[in-house]
Design a protein around this motif. Structure first.
Motif, PDB file in Angstrom:
ATOM      1  N   ALA A 223      -3.611  -0.080   5.289  1.00  0.00           N
ATOM      2  CA  ALA A 223      -3.430   1.356   5.071  1.00  0.00           C
ATOM      3  C   ALA A 223      -2.885   2.046   6.315  1.00  0.00           C
ATOM      4  O   ALA A 223      -1.996   2.902   6.221  1.00  0.00           O
ATOM      5  CB  ALA A 223      -4.754   1.984   4.650  1.00  0.00           C
ATOM      6  N   ILE A 224      -3.409   1.689   7.489  1.00  0.00           N
ATOM      7  CA  ILE A 224      -2.900   2.280   8.724  1.00  0.00           C
ATOM      8  C   ILE A 224      -1.400   2.016   8.843  1.00  0.00           C
ATOM      9  O   ILE A 224      -0.600   2.936   9.084  1.00  0.00           O
ATOM     10  CB  ILE A 224      -3.635   1.707   9.951  1.00  0.00           C
ATOM     11  N   ALA A 225      -1.013   0.763   8.665  1.00  0.00           N
ATOM     12  CA  ALA A 225       0.401   0.409   8.777  1.00  0.00           C
ATOM     13  C   ALA A 225       1.240   1.080   7.700  1.00  0.00           C
ATOM     14  O   ALA A 225       2.388   1.470   7.939  1.00  0.00           O
ATOM     15  CB  ALA A 225       0.571  -1.106   8.733  1.00  0.00           C
TER      16      ALA A 225
ATOM     17  N   VAL B 258       0.836  -1.209   0.000  1.00  0.00           N
ATOM     18  CA  VAL B 258       0.000   0.000   0.000  1.00  0.00           C
ATOM     19  C   VAL B 258       0.868   1.254   0.000  1.00  0.00           C
ATOM     20  O   VAL B 258       0.588   2.223  -0.715  1.00  0.00           O
ATOM     21  CB  VAL B 258      -0.964  -0.015   1.199  1.00  0.00           C
ATOM     22  N   ALA B 259       1.945   1.237   0.783  1.00  0.00           N
ATOM     23  CA  ALA B 259       2.853   2.390   0.781  1.00  0.00           C
ATOM     24  C   ALA B 259       3.434   2.618  -0.607  1.00  0.00           C
ATOM     25  O   ALA B 259       3.550   3.765  -1.066  1.00  0.00           O
ATOM     26  CB  ALA B 259       3.970   2.169   1.801  1.00  0.00           C
ATOM     27  N   ALA B 260       3.781   1.530  -1.298  1.00  0.00           N
ATOM     28  CA  ALA B 260       4.315   1.657  -2.660  1.00  0.00           C
ATOM     29  C   ALA B 260       3.255   2.208  -3.614  1.00  0.00           C
ATOM     30  O   ALA B 260       3.566   3.026  -4.490  1.00  0.00           O
ATOM     31  CB  ALA B 260       4.814   0.296  -3.147  1.00  0.00           C
ATOM     32  N   MET B 261       1.995   1.773  -3.455  1.00  0.00           N
ATOM     33  CA  MET B 261       0.917   2.337  -4.272  1.00  0.00           C
ATOM     34  C   MET B 261       0.818   3.837  -4.053  1.00  0.00           C
ATOM     35  O   MET B 261       0.726   4.619  -5.009  1.00  0.00           O
ATOM     36  CB  MET B 261      -0.423   1.683  -3.903  1.00  0.00           C
ATOM     37  N   LEU B 262       0.834   4.253  -2.787  1.00  0.00           N
ATOM     38  CA  LEU B 262       0.692   5.674  -2.478  1.00  0.00           C
ATOM     39  C   LEU B 262       1.843   6.494  -3.043  1.00  0.00           C
ATOM     40  O   LEU B 262       1.629   7.625  -3.508  1.00  0.00           O
ATOM     41  CB  LEU B 262       0.603   5.861  -0.965  1.00  0.00           C
TER      42      LEU B 262
END
Length: 235
Positions: free
Chosen positions: A105-107, A82-86
Motif C-alpha cells: 500500500a505504501i508503494a 494495489v494501485a489498480a484496486m484503488l
C-alpha cells in the motif's frame, strides 16, 4: 436482490494475474490487504464489525495467494495491483494493509490517481523502516525463513524508497501493533513518527503479528475509532 451484508464477488485483470476478491456492505470504503501467506478470508470477522459500523469492505487475494493467480516475487507488482484496486474505488477510501499488504500500500500510493482515492492508510503491525537483520530473525523464529524468500529480499532492498514515500505522503496514518509477539518495536514507532508526524499509534492487547486473525474485533473497532475523523471535511 443481493443484500448489502452478503459478499459480492470482485475480480481485477492485471498483467500476469487475475485477482479475485469480494466486497460487502455499503458506505465509505475500506480496502483490506492481507499479509503474505494469508488470503482475503482472514478479514471476514474484521469486515463484520466494519460493515456494522457503516463501512463497505473490499478484499482481494493478492497475486500468488488464495484464488488469485500470478506470482509474488517482488514488491512492485503487488504495489501496482494495489494501485489498480484503488483506482476502481471512489475517493475517501481507508486503505488497511497487514505486513506485505501494508508495504504494498505504501508503494502503491506513489501513483497520484491511487493516492487521490485514499483518505488515509492503516498499517497493521508493519512499518516502512524495516531492519533487515531483525526481519530475517523474526521470520526464522516463526519458521518462515524459506517462505517468499525472493519477495522478502526484494522488499528489504526497497526500504530506503519505502521510507521516502512515507515521508512524502500527505495522508494521515494509523499504526496498529500487537502487544505480544509483534514485529514492531518502540524504536519503530519513533522512526515512523519522525517520518510521518500525522501518525496515530495504537496497541491491540492479546495480539502478535497477525492481528486480523488473533484480535479481529479489537482491530476493527480501532480502525473505526481513529479513521472516522479522516472522512471529516476539515481533513
Amino acid at each position: 436482490m443481493i443484500g448489502p451484508t452478503v459478499p459480492r464477488p470482485r475480480w481485477l485483470a492485471r498483467p500476469g494475474a487475475i485477482l479475485r476478491g469480494e466486497e460487502v456492505g455499503a458506505g465509505p470504503t475500506c480496502l483490506l490487504l492481507h499479509a503474505g501467506g494469508e488470503r482475503r478470508q482472514v478479514w471476514a470477522p474484521v469486515s463484520d464489525v466494519l460493515v456494522g459500523a457503516g463501512f463497505r469492505c473490499v478484499a482481494f487475494d493478492q497475486r500468488g495467494h488464495g484464488d488469485s493467480d500470478g506470482l509474488a516475487r517482488a514488491l512492485s507488482p503487488c504495489a501496482e495491483d494495489v494501485a489498480a484496486m484503488l483506482r476502481t474505488e471512489p475517493p475517501g477510501c481507508v486503505v488497511v494493509g497487514a505486513s506485505l499488504g501494508g508495504l504494498a500500500a505504501i508503494a502503491a500510493l506513489t501513483d497520484p490517481a491511487a493516492r487521490a482515492r485514499a483518505a488515509g492508510l492503516v498499517l497493521v503491525d508493519v512499518v516502512p523502516c524495516l531492519v533487515p537483520s531483525r526481519v530475517r530473525r523474526f521470520l526464522a523464529a516463526g519458521g518462515l525463513a524459506g517462505a517468499y524468500t525472493e519477495l522478502v529480499e526484494d522488499i528489504l532492498a526497497q526500504v530506503p524508497r519505502l521510507r521516502q514515500v512515507t515521508a512524502e505522503l500527505d495522508l494521515p496514518l494509523l499504526l496498529v501493533h500487537g502487544d505480544t509477539g509483534s514485529s514492531v518495536t518502540a524504536e519503530d514507532f519513533d522512526q515512523l513518527l519522525r517520518l510521518a508526524p500525522r501518525t496515530t499509534v495504537r496497541s491491540i492487547q492479546g495480539a502478535g503479528h497477525l492481528i486480523a486473525r488473533e484480535q479481529p474485533v479489537s482491530l476493527a473497532r480501532t480502525i473505526v475509532a481513529v479513521t472516522t475523523a479522516w472522512r471529516s471535511p476539515q481533513r
